[in-house]
Motif scaffolding. Sequence first.
Motif, PDB file in Angstrom:
ATOM      1  N   MET A   1       0.829  -1.195   0.000  1.00  0.00           N
ATOM      2  CA  MET A   1       0.000   0.000   0.000  1.00  0.00           C
ATOM      3  C   MET A   1       0.872   1.257   0.000  1.00  0.00           C
ATOM      4  SD  MET A   1      -3.059   1.099  -0.095  1.00  0.00           S
ATOM      5  CE  MET A   1      -4.407   0.299   0.692  1.00  0.00           C
ATOM      6  N   GLU A   2       1.909   1.268   0.812  1.00  0.00           N
ATOM      7  CA  GLU A   2       2.823   2.422   0.854  1.00  0.00           C
ATOM      8  C   GLU A   2       3.545   2.596  -0.484  1.00  0.00           C
ATOM      9  OE1 GLU A   2       3.451   4.904   3.094  1.00  0.00           O
ATOM     10  OE2 GLU A   2       1.668   4.087   4.061  1.00  0.00           O
TER      11      GLU A   2
ATOM     12  N   ALA B   1       1.901   6.354  -6.939  1.00  0.00           N
ATOM     13  CA  ALA B   1       0.739   7.089  -7.456  1.00  0.00           C
ATOM     14  C   ALA B   1       0.924   8.589  -7.257  1.00  0.00           C
ATOM     15  CB  ALA B   1      -0.532   6.622  -6.774  1.00  0.00           C
ATOM     16  N   GLU B   2       1.475   8.973  -6.103  1.00  0.00           N
ATOM     17  CA  GLU B   2       1.702  10.392  -5.818  1.00  0.00           C
ATOM     18  C   GLU B   2       2.813  10.973  -6.676  1.00  0.00           C
ATOM     19  OE1 GLU B   2       2.348  10.452  -1.594  1.00  0.00           O
ATOM     20  OE2 GLU B   2       0.205  10.328  -1.151  1.00  0.00           O
TER      21      GLU B   2
ATOM     22  N   ASN C   1      -2.779   2.134 -11.535  1.00  0.00           N
ATOM     23  CA  ASN C   1      -3.331   2.476 -10.215  1.00  0.00           C
ATOM     24  C   ASN C   1      -4.663   1.772  -9.970  1.00  0.00           C
ATOM     25  OD1 ASN C   1      -1.244   4.118  -9.382  1.00  0.00           O
ATOM     26  ND2 ASN C   1      -2.168   5.985 -10.193  1.00  0.00           N
ATOM     27  N   GLU C   2      -5.476   1.686 -11.006  1.00  0.00           N
ATOM     28  CA  GLU C   2      -6.760   1.008 -10.888  1.00  0.00           C
ATOM     29  C   GLU C   2      -6.564  -0.487 -10.619  1.00  0.00           C
ATOM     30  OE1 GLU C   2     -10.368   0.595 -13.862  1.00  0.00           O
ATOM     31  OE2 GLU C   2      -9.733   2.698 -13.641  1.00  0.00           O
ATOM     32  N   THR C   3      -5.637  -1.089 -11.331  1.00  0.00           N
ATOM     33  CA  THR C   3      -5.326  -2.508 -11.144  1.00  0.00           C
ATOM     34  C   THR C   3      -4.790  -2.751  -9.740  1.00  0.00           C
ATOM     35  OG1 THR C   3      -4.782  -2.709 -13.477  1.00  0.00           O
ATOM     36  CG2 THR C   3      -3.976  -4.451 -12.041  1.00  0.00           C
ATOM     37  N   ARG C   4      -3.917  -1.849  -9.295  1.00  0.00           N
ATOM     38  CA  ARG C   4      -3.355  -1.993  -7.949  1.00  0.00           C
ATOM     39  C   ARG C   4      -4.426  -1.800  -6.874  1.00  0.00           C
ATOM     40  NH1 ARG C   4       2.454   1.158  -8.487  1.00  0.00           N
ATOM     41  NH2 ARG C   4       3.543  -0.551  -9.518  1.00  0.00           N
ATOM     42  N   GLY C   5      -5.344  -0.907  -7.101  1.00  0.00           N
ATOM     43  CA  GLY C   5      -6.446  -0.703  -6.153  1.00  0.00           C
ATOM     44  C   GLY C   5      -7.272  -1.966  -5.994  1.00  0.00           C
TER      45      GLY C   5
END
Length: 171
Positions: free
Chosen positions: A70-71, A77-78, A87-91
């Motif tokens: 998550m970190e 992402a930042e 980012n969507e896949t990781r979410g």
Amino acid sequence: MKNLKSIFIAAALFLSAQFATAQSKVAHIDVSVLMTTMPEYKNAQAQLEKIQKSYEDEYGAMVNEFQTKMEKYKTEAENGTATEALNETRGKEMEDMRGRIQLFRENSSKELETKSGDMLKPIFEKAQAAIQKVAKAKGVSYVLDATSPGTLLYIEGGMDLMADVKKELGF
């Protein structure tokens, strides 16, 4: 004559009730104290603690992995190094991981409860058999469990079978 007959019947009923009461012995024992002093119980508790520790360790490792990912994903992402699709896949991956962690926690809790019941049942049965044997030997008609408050409202005297049952169990 009729009065005499009534008095005789009443006296006979009273005496038979007294005789029946005198024949019924009542004893008590704290089953939870008995079981916790049994060597088999101590061994079972040690095994259950090992199993619980292994579940806790595995759960901790899963949570640490989740937090690390998550970190990392949050930082990427930042910084803008990850695309919107990534980012969507990781979410979605993180939600799946959170679900697996929750499922593991629920399943391990249920499994530990089941194992506890399986391990303690034969110990309880052994204690119960010893209680019955001692009660029969002492001529006790009723044995009350003094474990839980509210089960017994009043104990005056009575026979505590703890020492005799421990002796029967060999400790």
